[in-house]
Design an enzyme around this catalytic site. Structure first.
Site, PDB file in Angstrom:
ATOM      1  N   ASN A  95       2.441  12.406   7.609  1.00  0.00           N
ATOM      2  CA  ASN A  95       2.315  11.289   8.381  1.00  0.00           C
ATOM      3  C   ASN A  95       2.897   9.954   7.984  1.00  0.00           C
ATOM      4  OD1 ASN A  95      -0.044  11.713   6.718  1.00  0.00           O
ATOM      5  ND2 ASN A  95      -0.903   9.918   7.439  1.00  0.00           N
ATOM      6  N   ASN A 107      -6.920   0.794  12.265  1.00  0.00           N
ATOM      7  CA  ASN A 107      -5.955   0.906  13.574  1.00  0.00           C
ATOM      8  C   ASN A 107      -6.188   2.044  14.640  1.00  0.00           C
ATOM      9  OD1 ASN A 107      -3.199  -1.053  11.926  1.00  0.00           O
ATOM     10  ND2 ASN A 107      -5.022  -1.783  13.036  1.00  0.00           N
ATOM     11  N   PRO A 136      -6.691   2.123   4.384  1.00  0.00           N
ATOM     12  CA  PRO A 136      -7.477   1.044   5.351  1.00  0.00           C
ATOM     13  C   PRO A 136      -6.795   0.732   6.318  1.00  0.00           C
ATOM     14  CG  PRO A 136      -7.591   0.469   2.748  1.00  0.00           C
ATOM     15  CD  PRO A 136      -6.549   1.747   3.116  1.00  0.00           C
ATOM     16  N   CYS A 155       2.691   7.093  13.530  1.00  0.00           N
ATOM     17  CA  CYS A 155       3.014   8.578  12.552  1.00  0.00           C
ATOM     18  C   CYS A 155       2.945   9.908  13.651  1.00  0.00           C
ATOM     19  CB  CYS A 155       2.309   8.924  11.301  1.00  0.00           C
ATOM     20  SG  CYS A 155       0.365   9.115  11.647  1.00  0.00           S
ATOM     21  N   GLY A 203       0.754  -1.116   0.114  1.00  0.00           N
ATOM     22  CA  GLY A 203       0.114   0.004   0.054  1.00  0.00           C
ATOM     23  C   GLY A 203       0.973   1.337   0.059  1.00  0.00           C
TER      24      GLY A 203
END
Length: 315
Positions: free
Chosen positions: A292, A168, A163, A129, A12
């Site tokens: 981030n 999370n 996603p 992040c 990703g």
């Protein structure tokens, strides 16, 4: 110099940006494999175009790949739950794991603060992040004066939250809070994440609030100096990391209800230190507003290169 071979699990946004950073920026790392579960993902397609071996069969596909035995370091850019499974699958093979999820199986690592303490750990966790952006500042304040309470707010563009990030959110707040305390040095910590849907997207902004004992002018100057030096340290590997404005100080009366923040605090005059940050992405794969994600991949790259340097020094 022989480069250490690395694999990235997760094709990703984060994994793809990390792959590009390895290939563009690192003199000590070599991309050996890109691993995903979606054969049509852009990350796998980009890896194939760059001559990197790929698999869409997840961690088991990585283990089955030719050349798996020569891979030294595995980055995991999937999700907290997936990392638990990936770490278990890779455990018999003696690989060094760098976890970019909030799974927190291994010790928390924020390169500007504690990288040297955990170079021997088999699995290190890059916190989040928001943690990478703010924990250095909490640590900088705690180097000058005890931080009784540290609160961070990370505001990121909703477009940069894929996603995995959205799945999370709870792990983000829990992992970041724990790292504010364990790495940043705060007696109590709290983390908040805001997904900002503004269009055009906003660059990542972070607020750090630290409650400390009442600071005189000399102590305030020492805090400013410590924070500015820490920001420069982070900016050395995340060029878009910067103070948005000068460090702020607000005195808090002894009658203020700070026990809601830290129930162990007795009434006393305190000072709140406010630090406001901006993180702009380098644009290697992701837009500039996705600072981030850029700070996560930049920090992970720092860890891997330091691991390689340590291994070469020991050889």
């Amino acid at each position: 110099m022989t480069r250490a071979k690395v694999a990235v699990i997760g094709s990703g946004n984060i994994g793809t940006d990390l792959m590009i950073k390895v290939m563009r920026l690192s003199d000590s790392l070599e991309m050996a494999a890109m691993v995903g579960i979606d054969p049509t993902s852009d990350g796998l397609a980009r890896a194939r175009r760059r001559g990197v071996a790929t698999t869409s069969d997840g961690v088991q596909g990585l283990i089955a790949m030719d050349g798996f035995g020569q891979i030294d370091i595995v980055f995991d850019a999937t999700s907290a739950g997936a990392h638990v499974r990936n770490a278990a699958a890779l455990a018999p093979f003696d690989k060094r794991l760098i976890d970019l999820t909030p799974a927190a199986i291994g010790p928390y690592v924020v390169p500007a603060v504690n990288l040297g303490q955990h170079l021997g750990a088999p699995n290190v966790n890059m916190v989040t992040c928001g943690g990478q952006a703010t924990i250095p500042v909490v640590a900088a304040v705690s180097q000058v004066t005890p931080v009784h309470y540290g609160e961070i707010v990370a505001s990121i563009s909703s477009r940069s939250a894929g996603p995995g990030t959205r799945a999370n959110i709870d792990e983000f707040t829990e992992t970041t809070k724990a790292a504010i305390e364990q790495v940043g040095g705060a007696a109590r910590g709290k983390a908040i994440i805001v997904l900002n849907p503004a269009d055009p997207p906003l660059i990542m902004r972070d607020t750090v609030l630290c409650l400390v004992d009442r600071l005189d002018a000399d102590a305030r100057a020492a805090v400013v100096d410590s924070v500015e030096r820490m920001v420069a340290t982070v900016a050395a590997y995340v060029p878009g990391y910067r103070l948005k404005q000068a460090v702020q100080f607000t005195d808090v009366d002894a009658t203020a209800a700070v026990r809601t923040l830290n129930p162990d605090l007795a009434p006393a005059p305190r000072t709140q230190v406010g630090v406001f940050l901006e993180v702009e992405g380098a644009g290697h794969y992701l837009p500039a507003y996705a600072g981030n994600l850029d700070i996560m991949t930049s920090a992970a790259l720092q860890v891997a290169e330091r691991l390689v340097a340590r291994s070469e020094a020991a050889a």
